[in-house]
Design a protein around this motif. Structure first.
Motif, PDB file in Angstrom:
ATOM      1  N   GLY A   1       3.487  24.422   0.517  1.00 32.88           N
ATOM      2  CA  GLY A   1       4.701  24.697   0.129  1.00 32.88           C
ATOM      3  C   GLY A   1       5.919  23.769   0.445  1.00 32.88           C
ATOM      4  O   GLY A   1       6.915  24.107   0.143  1.00 32.88           O
ATOM      5  N   GLN A   2       5.526  22.554   0.957  1.00 31.56           N
ATOM      6  CA  GLN A   2       6.586  21.567   1.289  1.00 31.56           C
ATOM      7  C   GLN A   2       6.259  20.375   0.119  1.00 31.56           C
ATOM      8  O   GLN A   2       5.146  20.216  -0.198  1.00 31.56           O
ATOM      9  N   PRO A   3       7.074  19.465   0.237  1.00 31.38           N
ATOM     10  CA  PRO A   3       7.263  18.211  -0.747  1.00 31.38           C
ATOM     11  C   PRO A   3       6.198  17.396  -0.177  1.00 31.38           C
ATOM     12  O   PRO A   3       5.728  17.505   0.855  1.00 31.38           O
ATOM     13  N   VAL A   4       5.379  16.677  -0.862  1.00 24.19           N
ATOM     14  CA  VAL A   4       4.636  15.480  -0.829  1.00 24.19           C
ATOM     15  C   VAL A   4       5.591  14.113  -0.392  1.00 24.19           C
ATOM     16  O   VAL A   4       6.429  13.927  -0.985  1.00 24.19           O
ATOM     17  N   VAL A   5       5.241  13.610   0.691  1.00 21.78           N
ATOM     18  CA  VAL A   5       5.870  12.523   1.252  1.00 21.78           C
ATOM     19  C   VAL A   5       5.029  11.281   1.576  1.00 21.78           C
ATOM     20  O   VAL A   5       3.762  11.528   2.009  1.00 21.78           O
ATOM     21  N   CYS A   6       5.382  10.100   1.191  1.00 23.30           N
ATOM     22  CA  CYS A   6       4.618   8.870   1.465  1.00 23.30           C
ATOM     23  C   CYS A   6       5.464   7.669   1.510  1.00 23.30           C
ATOM     24  O   CYS A   6       6.725   7.803   1.198  1.00 23.30           O
ATOM     25  N   TYR A   7       5.101   6.728   2.186  1.00 25.62           N
ATOM     26  CA  TYR A   7       5.579   5.580   2.599  1.00 25.62           C
ATOM     27  C   TYR A   7       4.906   4.279   1.882  1.00 25.62           C
ATOM     28  O   TYR A   7       3.806   4.052   1.816  1.00 25.62           O
ATOM     29  N   SER A   8       5.877   3.068   1.722  1.00 25.82           N
ATOM     30  CA  SER A   8       5.118   1.841   1.166  1.00 25.82           C
ATOM     31  C   SER A   8       6.254   0.774   1.610  1.00 25.82           C
ATOM     32  O   SER A   8       7.464   0.837   1.666  1.00 25.82           O
ATOM     33  N   GLY A   9       5.631  -0.216   1.772  1.00 22.78           N
ATOM     34  CA  GLY A   9       6.227  -1.493   2.256  1.00 22.78           C
ATOM     35  C   GLY A   9       6.186  -2.595   1.107  1.00 22.78           C
ATOM     36  O   GLY A   9       5.341  -2.471   0.364  1.00 22.78           O
TER      37      GLY A   9
ATOM     38  N   GLY B   1       0.899  -1.203  -0.046  1.00 18.50           N
ATOM     39  CA  GLY B   1       0.089   0.080  -0.138  1.00 18.50           C
ATOM     40  C   GLY B   1       0.899   1.172   0.033  1.00 18.50           C
ATOM     41  O   GLY B   1       2.160   1.347  -0.204  1.00 18.50           O
ATOM     42  N   VAL B   2       0.209   2.345   0.303  1.00 17.70           N
ATOM     43  CA  VAL B   2       1.175   3.428   0.289  1.00 17.70           C
ATOM     44  C   VAL B   2       0.430   4.533   1.310  1.00 17.70           C
ATOM     45  O   VAL B   2      -0.914   4.613   1.483  1.00 17.70           O
ATOM     46  N   ILE B   3       1.153   5.198   2.282  1.00 18.04           N
ATOM     47  CA  ILE B   3       0.505   6.107   3.133  1.00 18.04           C
ATOM     48  C   ILE B   3       1.105   7.330   2.944  1.00 18.04           C
ATOM     49  O   ILE B   3       2.508   7.495   3.028  1.00 18.04           O
TER      50      ILE B   3
END
Length: 681
Positions: A385-393, A376-378
């Motif tokens: 004004g800041q970057p988009v951040v996401c995490y994935s396993g 998935g992705v969270i």
């Protein structure tokens, strides 16, 4: 002569172990690890916690007040520098925990009601073909019906793009991971030298995503039949390839000579939803759907486990010989890649973006997020004004956890999927002292290029690197994890939580601080907080799975599982807007049937106090997976996948949800509180 010696369809949905890298886990901290091996498990977990995290305890004063503080990273926009959970969630965990059981039913606490909703085969689009109880629906029918094996799910209120407060109407978007052929057809799959093309068509249509327009009618939820938003995305739906790998030679196929398009999404497990209100579906164990019989497979097939004898469902053997089925044979057949489907597996293993509010929009495969077994992705909460951040396993034994940081900043007025087309992909390394590092997988980064050169590995460009994301992570020396699955970001503290479902292949010599148990059959949950302006973080183990008496931590910070909350194989994970952590389990059928845990379940946890209560137990042989709620948190949607997954075509081990002698069907469960209050209170 074609080899047809294997005629048993693999319904496990589990990717075989394919990480044979020689990464020495924590080689630089062997002294600490030897010390770790000397003590008890509880002592070991505490010893490697490092500095306190938000809500992870702290000094006695912090513990008494249930609050603490820690800096959050500017590259992980979750909150301002020192916000924390200010009070316990006890009022929201006011229900009485339920006991584990092996009932072929849904169990919820006293004062709650669970209602079955949109099971597999529910008519959704087109001519609205009804589900047939003997599973004799055709492939054309299935393309117009809700798919099989419900998984990740999200509720988008109809006003999601404005106020996002509508709790009585919205789009319920869900994944359909795979299928059990013994249940999916009247007499199981027809297997031989070929397969009936319509069976294959039906199976491909059983995969993918359903977009379902739902609305409350009094106290009941109903599907809005005829809604233009109702939609099926399947394993055959045309899709665009976006990001660095779009147009790369290794993405070129007979279907898309320029390498910018493909057909379908497969093995859709977990999901994510973006700050601009679109849905991301994860392609997890996609490699098993393909076969490549070449004497030598390319690394982008071998490292991911593409079969050498047959695909999981033998789709490549469809008797029609149609191109849409032939593509699952990735063997070299033509003079060039434009004459066959040797590159077809390379177009899978990505996160796929779907706009549920635009039925005409083609799904987009976002290649900058990497290619692996995405669970998935969270997303971290977006900050203007800041970057988009996401995490994935990467859900396989001994694989990795990843983080993506967009190249462009987020601006609510203009944000869209294009933000996911460029940026830096990182992989996690967990150090033994409770710190961690994000290692860049970037062909322009000197640290990466130096390690690649030392390993004797070359990548033609960033597209080549992303197609071979696992290999790039191997090179950087990332930490091999115990099946990293779903993640969740706390809306206030910015803490990131990840489930590590299990890893029975880990030996005593391979244990490390972040994965502290050999033959880890019950799994655990890890969490971290990122440091401002740095690619570093501090982590601890939030909770170890196990039987009654299993303890995480030591002394007054220890948490010991009881009959109210013992669990194994944590998988699904969600933190609701109030900060309640919902934990879902995915034990195997044998673990459910013979272990002390009963059927798979869902628990509610307070991240501050670590109070955990069992809230929900599923039916026999089912996974409890995927959870979402309405904005007012008065309705919870929970998915039940593969009830009766140890059934044969003549002997069903579950008859849920219809009961009697009915064929089991995956379905969504709607949970409400009888007094109309918020879930969990």
């Amino acid at each position: 002569m074609t080899d047809h010696t294997i005629y048993e369809i693999d319904n496990s949905g589990i990717e075989p172990l394919s990480n044979n890298s020689n990464n020495t886990t924590f080689a630089e901290v062997m002294t600490q690890r030897r010390q770790f091996l000397k003590g008890s498990l509880g002592t070991a977990v505490a010893a490697f916690m490092g500095a306190s995290l938000v809500a992870c305890g702290g000094d006695d004063d912090d513990k008494k007040s249930n609050s603490s503080s820690s800096a959050s990273s500017s590259s992980a926009p979750a909150s301002s520098s020192s916000s924390s959970v200010s009070s316990s969630l006890a009022p929201l965990l006011g229900f009485t925990a339920i006991a584990a059981n092996r009932n072929d039913a849904i169990t919820v606490p006293a004062g709650y009601t669970a209602t079955t909703f949109v099971p597999w085969g529910t008519p959704l689009t087109g001519s609205m073909p009804a589900y047939k109880g003997d599973a004799s629906n055709t492939g054309a029918d299935q393309e117009q019906q809700v798919g099989a094996h419900h998984d990740g799910v999200h509720f988008f209120p109809m006003d999601a793009k404005t106020t996002g407060t509508n709790s009585s109407e919205g789009l319920l978007v869900m994944n359909h991971e795979y299928l059990d052929d013994k249940i999916f057809h009247p007499n199981g799959a027809t297997l031989g030298a070929t397969r009936p093309a319509d069976e294959v068509r039906k199976e491909i249509a059983g995969h993918g995503v359903s977009v379902i327009h739902i609305k409350k009618n009094g106290s009941n939820w109903e599907v809005v039949n005829g809604s233009p938003f109702n939609r099926r995305i399947t394993g055959a739906t045309p899709m665009d390839i976006r990001g660095p790998a779009s147009g790369y030679a290794k993405m070129a196929t007979k279907y898309s000579p320029n390498g910018t398009a493909t057909r379908g999404t497969l093995n859709n497990c977990g999901m994510g939803y973006t700050p601009w209100n679109t849905y991301l579906t994860a392609e997890e164990n996609w490699a098993g759907y393909f076969v490549n019989k070449d004497a030598t497979q390319p690394r982008e097939h071998k490292r991911y486990g593409v079969g050498t004898k047959n695909g999981r469902y033998f789709w490549e053997l469809a008797d029609s010989g149609a191109d849409e089925y032939v593509r699952f044979d990735a063997s070299t057949k033509g003079a060039t890649a434009l004459d066959d489907y040797r590159n077809e597996p390379n177009t899978f293993g990505w996160m796929v973006e779907i706009d549920p509010f635009d039925p005409e929009a083609r799904p987009q495969k976002r290649t900058a997020l990497g290619r692996f077994g995405h669970e998935g992705v969270i997303f971290a909460p977006a900050v203007e004004g800041q970057p988009v951040v996401c995490y994935s396993g990467d859900d396989s034994q001994n694989e990795y956890i990843y983080k993506f940081v967009s190249a462009e900043p987020f601006h609510k007025a203009t944000a869209g999927g294009w933000l996911l087309n460029s940026g830096v992909l990182y992989v996690a390394k967990f150090n033994a002292d409770g710190t961690g590092e994000w290692l860049p997988l970037d062909i322009t980064n000197s640290a990466f290029t130096a390690k690649a050169a030392a390993a004797g590995v070359t990548f033609a460009n960033q597209a080549d690197l992303l197609i071979n994301t696992r290999l790039a992570a191997d090179i950087m020396g990332a930490t091999k994890m115990d099946r990293p699955e779903w993640g969740a970001v706390h809306p206030t503290t910015g803490e990131v939580y990840f489930t590590l479902t299990n890893n029975t292949s880990r030996t005593a010599e391979q244990i490390d601080a972040a994965n502290p148990r050999a033959n880890n059959a019950t799994g655990h949950i890890i969490r971290w907080n990122e440091e401002a302006g740095k690619t570093t973080f501090k982590w601890d183990i939030f909770l170890l799975g196990g039987d009654v008496g299993t303890t995480t931590g030591t002394d007054d910070k220890a948490v010991t599982l009881t009959a109210d909350n013992h669990f194994a194989s944590p998988d699904g994970l969600w933190i609701d807007p109030r900060g309640v952590l919902w934990i879902q389990t995915d034990m195997s059928g044998s673990q459910q049937g013979t272990g002390p845990y009963g059927n798979n379940q869902m628990l509610a946890a307070d991240p501050v106090t670590k109070q955990v209560k069992r809230f929900f137990v599923g039916p026999i042989d089912a996974e409890v997976t995927g959870v979402t709620g309405t904005p007012d948190m008065k309705t919870l949607f929970v998915n039940i996948q593969h009830p009766g997954d140890r059934s044969t075509s003549t002997n069903f081990t579950s008859h849920w949800p219809e009961g009697g002698t009915a064929r089991p069907r995956s379905a969504t469960v709607i949970v409400t509180k009888n007094d109309g209050g918020m879930i969990g209170s």
